[in-house]
Each structure stands twice: as structure tokens, then as C-alpha cells.
Scaffold this motif. Structure first.
Motif, PDB file in Angstrom:
ATOM      1  N   VAL A 137       0.787  -1.055   0.056  1.00 24.15           N
ATOM      2  CA  VAL A 137       0.001  -0.158  -0.162  1.00 24.15           C
ATOM      3  C   VAL A 137       0.896   1.220   0.089  1.00 24.15           C
ATOM      4  O   VAL A 137       0.606   2.050  -0.815  1.00 24.15           O
ATOM      5  CB  VAL A 137      -0.894  -0.010   1.130  1.00 24.15           C
ATOM      6  CG1 VAL A 137      -1.643   1.419   1.493  1.00 24.15           C
ATOM      7  CG2 VAL A 137      -1.909  -1.046   0.942  1.00 24.15           C
ATOM      8  N   ILE A 138       1.880   1.127   0.874  1.00 24.56           N
ATOM      9  CA  ILE A 138       2.801   2.430   0.855  1.00 24.56           C
ATOM     10  C   ILE A 138       3.374   2.482  -0.475  1.00 24.56           C
ATOM     11  O   ILE A 138       3.625   3.644  -0.927  1.00 24.56           O
ATOM     12  CB  ILE A 138       3.848   2.168   1.799  1.00 24.56           C
ATOM     13  CG1 ILE A 138       3.206   2.234   3.339  1.00 24.56           C
ATOM     14  CG2 ILE A 138       5.004   3.391   1.801  1.00 24.56           C
ATOM     15  CD1 ILE A 138       4.052   1.875   4.410  1.00 24.56           C
ATOM     16  N   GLY A 139       3.946   1.598  -1.163  1.00 21.31           N
ATOM     17  CA  GLY A 139       4.452   1.786  -2.430  1.00 21.31           C
ATOM     18  C   GLY A 139       3.558   2.137  -3.555  1.00 21.31           C
ATOM     19  O   GLY A 139       3.991   3.115  -4.169  1.00 21.31           O
ATOM     20  N   THR A 140       2.439   1.718  -3.510  1.00 22.04           N
ATOM     21  CA  THR A 140       1.393   2.374  -4.464  1.00 22.04           C
ATOM     22  C   THR A 140       1.134   3.770  -4.259  1.00 22.04           C
ATOM     23  O   THR A 140       1.322   4.520  -5.132  1.00 22.04           O
ATOM     24  CB  THR A 140       0.083   1.436  -4.378  1.00 22.04           C
ATOM     25  OG1 THR A 140       0.225   0.153  -4.317  1.00 22.04           O
ATOM     26  CG2 THR A 140      -1.064   2.078  -5.041  1.00 22.04           C
ATOM     27  N   MET A 141       1.287   4.143  -2.771  1.00 22.87           N
ATOM     28  CA  MET A 141       1.035   5.628  -2.581  1.00 22.87           C
ATOM     29  C   MET A 141       1.957   6.428  -2.870  1.00 22.87           C
ATOM     30  O   MET A 141       2.023   7.587  -3.613  1.00 22.87           O
ATOM     31  CB  MET A 141       0.791   5.660  -1.082  1.00 22.87           C
ATOM     32  CG  MET A 141      -0.546   5.277  -0.537  1.00 22.87           C
ATOM     33  SD  MET A 141      -0.672   5.320   1.219  1.00 22.87           S
ATOM     34  CE  MET A 141      -1.030   7.075   1.234  1.00 22.87           C
ATOM     35  N   ILE A 142       3.534   5.804  -2.832  1.00 22.75           N
ATOM     36  CA  ILE A 142       4.441   6.504  -3.352  1.00 22.75           C
ATOM     37  C   ILE A 142       4.731   6.653  -4.952  1.00 22.75           C
ATOM     38  O   ILE A 142       5.006   7.754  -5.276  1.00 22.75           O
ATOM     39  CB  ILE A 142       5.738   5.838  -2.769  1.00 22.75           C
ATOM     40  CG1 ILE A 142       5.813   5.856  -1.223  1.00 22.75           C
ATOM     41  CG2 ILE A 142       7.011   6.319  -3.572  1.00 22.75           C
ATOM     42  CD1 ILE A 142       6.829   5.179  -0.440  1.00 22.75           C
ATOM     43  N   GLN A 143       4.224   5.731  -5.430  1.00 18.44           N
ATOM     44  CA  GLN A 143       4.274   5.907  -7.083  1.00 18.44           C
ATOM     45  C   GLN A 143       3.395   6.700  -7.635  1.00 18.44           C
ATOM     46  O   GLN A 143       3.374   7.247  -8.589  1.00 18.44           O
ATOM     47  CB  GLN A 143       4.072   4.351  -7.451  1.00 18.44           C
ATOM     48  CG  GLN A 143       5.246   3.437  -7.380  1.00 18.44           C
ATOM     49  CD  GLN A 143       5.569   2.094  -7.962  1.00 18.44           C
ATOM     50  OE1 GLN A 143       6.216   2.092  -9.259  1.00 18.44           O
ATOM     51  NE2 GLN A 143       4.714   1.050  -7.356  1.00 18.44           N
TER      52      GLN A 143
ATOM     53  N   ARG B  40       2.560   9.457  -6.105  1.00 20.90           N
ATOM     54  CA  ARG B  40       3.230  10.684  -6.148  1.00 20.90           C
ATOM     55  C   ARG B  40       4.380  10.900  -6.731  1.00 20.90           C
ATOM     56  O   ARG B  40       4.507  11.971  -7.282  1.00 20.90           O
ATOM     57  CB  ARG B  40       3.546  10.853  -4.536  1.00 20.90           C
ATOM     58  CG  ARG B  40       3.957  12.239  -4.095  1.00 20.90           C
ATOM     59  CD  ARG B  40       4.253  12.559  -2.888  1.00 20.90           C
ATOM     60  NE  ARG B  40       4.893  13.916  -2.679  1.00 20.90           N
ATOM     61  CZ  ARG B  40       4.087  14.793  -1.853  1.00 20.90           C
ATOM     62  NH1 ARG B  40       3.289  14.642  -1.253  1.00 20.90           N
ATOM     63  NH2 ARG B  40       5.072  16.090  -1.736  1.00 20.90           N
ATOM     64  N   TYR B  41       5.347   9.865  -6.887  1.00 18.46           N
ATOM     65  CA  TYR B  41       6.657  10.284  -7.666  1.00 18.46           C
ATOM     66  C   TYR B  41       6.721   9.481  -8.767  1.00 18.46           C
ATOM     67  O   TYR B  41       7.840   9.376  -9.606  1.00 18.46           O
ATOM     68  CB  TYR B  41       7.642   9.634  -6.840  1.00 18.46           C
ATOM     69  CG  TYR B  41       7.865  10.437  -5.534  1.00 18.46           C
ATOM     70  CD1 TYR B  41       8.393  11.734  -5.569  1.00 18.46           C
ATOM     71  CD2 TYR B  41       7.352   9.909  -4.312  1.00 18.46           C
ATOM     72  CE1 TYR B  41       8.484  12.715  -4.603  1.00 18.46           C
ATOM     73  CE2 TYR B  41       7.299  10.889  -2.919  1.00 18.46           C
ATOM     74  CZ  TYR B  41       7.841  12.090  -3.220  1.00 18.46           C
ATOM     75  OH  TYR B  41       8.079  13.000  -2.117  1.00 18.46           O
ATOM     76  N   GLY B  42       5.547   8.790  -9.355  1.00 20.33           N
ATOM     77  CA  GLY B  42       5.630   7.956 -10.752  1.00 20.33           C
ATOM     78  C   GLY B  42       6.093   6.794 -10.476  1.00 20.33           C
ATOM     79  O   GLY B  42       6.294   6.214  -9.514  1.00 20.33           O
ATOM     80  N   ARG B  43       6.213   6.277 -11.527  1.00 20.94           N
ATOM     81  CA  ARG B  43       6.607   4.682 -11.924  1.00 20.94           C
ATOM     82  C   ARG B  43       8.216   4.309 -11.256  1.00 20.94           C
ATOM     83  O   ARG B  43       8.929   5.263 -11.724  1.00 20.94           O
ATOM     84  CB  ARG B  43       6.568   4.022 -13.112  1.00 20.94           C
ATOM     85  CG  ARG B  43       7.026   2.505 -13.427  1.00 20.94           C
ATOM     86  CD  ARG B  43       5.832   1.769 -13.055  1.00 20.94           C
ATOM     87  NE  ARG B  43       6.283   0.225 -13.500  1.00 20.94           N
ATOM     88  CZ  ARG B  43       6.692  -0.523 -12.297  1.00 20.94           C
ATOM     89  NH1 ARG B  43       6.515  -0.383 -11.293  1.00 20.94           N
ATOM     90  NH2 ARG B  43       7.238  -1.953 -13.043  1.00 20.94           N
ATOM     91  N   LEU B  44       8.263   3.665 -10.247  1.00 19.54           N
ATOM     92  CA  LEU B  44       9.445   3.321  -9.362  1.00 19.54           C
ATOM     93  C   LEU B  44       9.744   1.969  -9.470  1.00 19.54           C
ATOM     94  O   LEU B  44       8.560   0.999  -9.602  1.00 19.54           O
ATOM     95  CB  LEU B  44       9.699   3.813  -8.080  1.00 19.54           C
ATOM     96  CG  LEU B  44       9.476   5.150  -7.815  1.00 19.54           C
ATOM     97  CD1 LEU B  44       9.172   5.471  -6.437  1.00 19.54           C
ATOM     98  CD2 LEU B  44      10.350   6.106  -8.247  1.00 19.54           C
ATOM     99  N   PRO B  45      10.858   1.303  -9.520  1.00 20.20           N
ATOM    100  CA  PRO B  45      11.048  -0.117  -9.479  1.00 20.20           C
ATOM    101  C   PRO B  45      10.799  -0.717  -7.972  1.00 20.20           C
ATOM    102  O   PRO B  45      11.634  -1.424  -7.449  1.00 20.20           O
ATOM    103  CB  PRO B  45      12.539  -0.304 -10.242  1.00 20.20           C
ATOM    104  CG  PRO B  45      13.265   0.831  -9.507  1.00 20.20           C
ATOM    105  CD  PRO B  45      12.089   2.032  -9.740  1.00 20.20           C
ATOM    106  N   PHE B  46       9.787  -0.454  -7.706  1.00 21.73           N
ATOM    107  CA  PHE B  46       9.532  -0.845  -6.130  1.00 21.73           C
ATOM    108  C   PHE B  46       9.379  -2.373  -6.110  1.00 21.73           C
ATOM    109  O   PHE B  46       9.940  -2.863  -5.138  1.00 21.73           O
ATOM    110  CB  PHE B  46       7.905  -0.179  -5.889  1.00 21.73           C
ATOM    111  CG  PHE B  46       7.997   0.045  -4.277  1.00 21.73           C
ATOM    112  CD1 PHE B  46       8.631   0.932  -3.614  1.00 21.73           C
ATOM    113  CD2 PHE B  46       7.161  -0.940  -3.482  1.00 21.73           C
ATOM    114  CE1 PHE B  46       8.599   1.008  -2.134  1.00 21.73           C
ATOM    115  CE2 PHE B  46       6.955  -0.654  -2.322  1.00 21.73           C
ATOM    116  CZ  PHE B  46       7.840   0.293  -1.749  1.00 21.73           C
ATOM    117  N   ALA B  47       8.707  -3.086  -6.974  1.00 19.85           N
ATOM    118  CA  ALA B  47       8.866  -4.489  -6.969  1.00 19.85           C
ATOM    119  C   ALA B  47      10.053  -5.142  -6.949  1.00 19.85           C
ATOM    120  O   ALA B  47      10.356  -6.052  -5.764  1.00 19.85           O
ATOM    121  CB  ALA B  47       7.939  -5.154  -8.109  1.00 19.85           C
TER     122      ALA B  47
END
Length: 101
Positions: free
Chosen positions: A48-54, A56-63
């Protein structure tokens, strides 16, 4: 090591402080707060945090970032708020004014 933009760190802290009620956490959250050891978050919370960050900041290699964390020894898998902010700073897309410089 990536330098942490104070504005990114402040934004992450604001987001986490807003979510703290959902986690029933009433302690102070700072740059050195750990997501698992201190906040007691589970994998779904982190997604959920990763989704919120993306958002705000766009696509990130969070996975990929989470996968890399998962491959570390168990005692090294936790992440601080500052560590997350550094990840964002390293991978975010530059905003228009940064491109113009």
C-alpha cells in the motif's frame, strides 16, 4: 549512497504519520524508524505504501526493490524511512524544473 532530498523525506514522513492511525501506532515516526521492527508492518501494508509513493513520484522499480530486500539475510530485511526516501530519490523521474537546470 544516494543523497536524500529533505522534501522527499518530509513527504514520506507526512504520509506515514497519516497512515499510523490505521496501524494503531502512536509512537513518533522519524527517519530512523524501521517499517517492520518499529511500525510492525506486514507485506500488504508495505505494498500500500509503495502504491501511494508511485502515485506521488511516478513509476519506480518498487517490486524489484522489495525482491532485493527479501533476498537479504533475515536480520537485514527491514528498512528505515530514510532508506525508503533514498530509494525514491535515486529512482524518481526528475520534475520539470530539475530538467531545465
Amino acid at each position: 549512497m544516494t543523497q536524500v532530498d529533505p522534501q522527499v523525506l518530509a513527504a514520506v514522513l507526512d504520509m506515514l504519520n497519516e497512515l499510523a492511525d490505521d496501524w494503531e501506532y502512536d509512537g513518533a515516526i522519524g527517519a530512523d524508524t524501521y517499517f517492520i521492527a518499529d511500525l510492525g508492518l506486514e507485506s500488504l501494508d508495505i505494498v500500500v505504501i509503495g502504491t501511494m509513493i508511485q502515485e506521488r513520484y511516478g513509476r519506480l522499480p518498487f517490486a524489484e526493490f522489495l525482491e532485493e530486500l527479501g533476498q537479504r539475510p533475515v536480520e537485514e530485511r527491514d528498512l528505515t524511512v530514510a532508506g525508503l526516501a533514498a530509494f525514491i530519490c535515486e529512482h524518481r523521474q526528475p520534475v520539470l524544473e530539475e530538467v531545465r537546470r
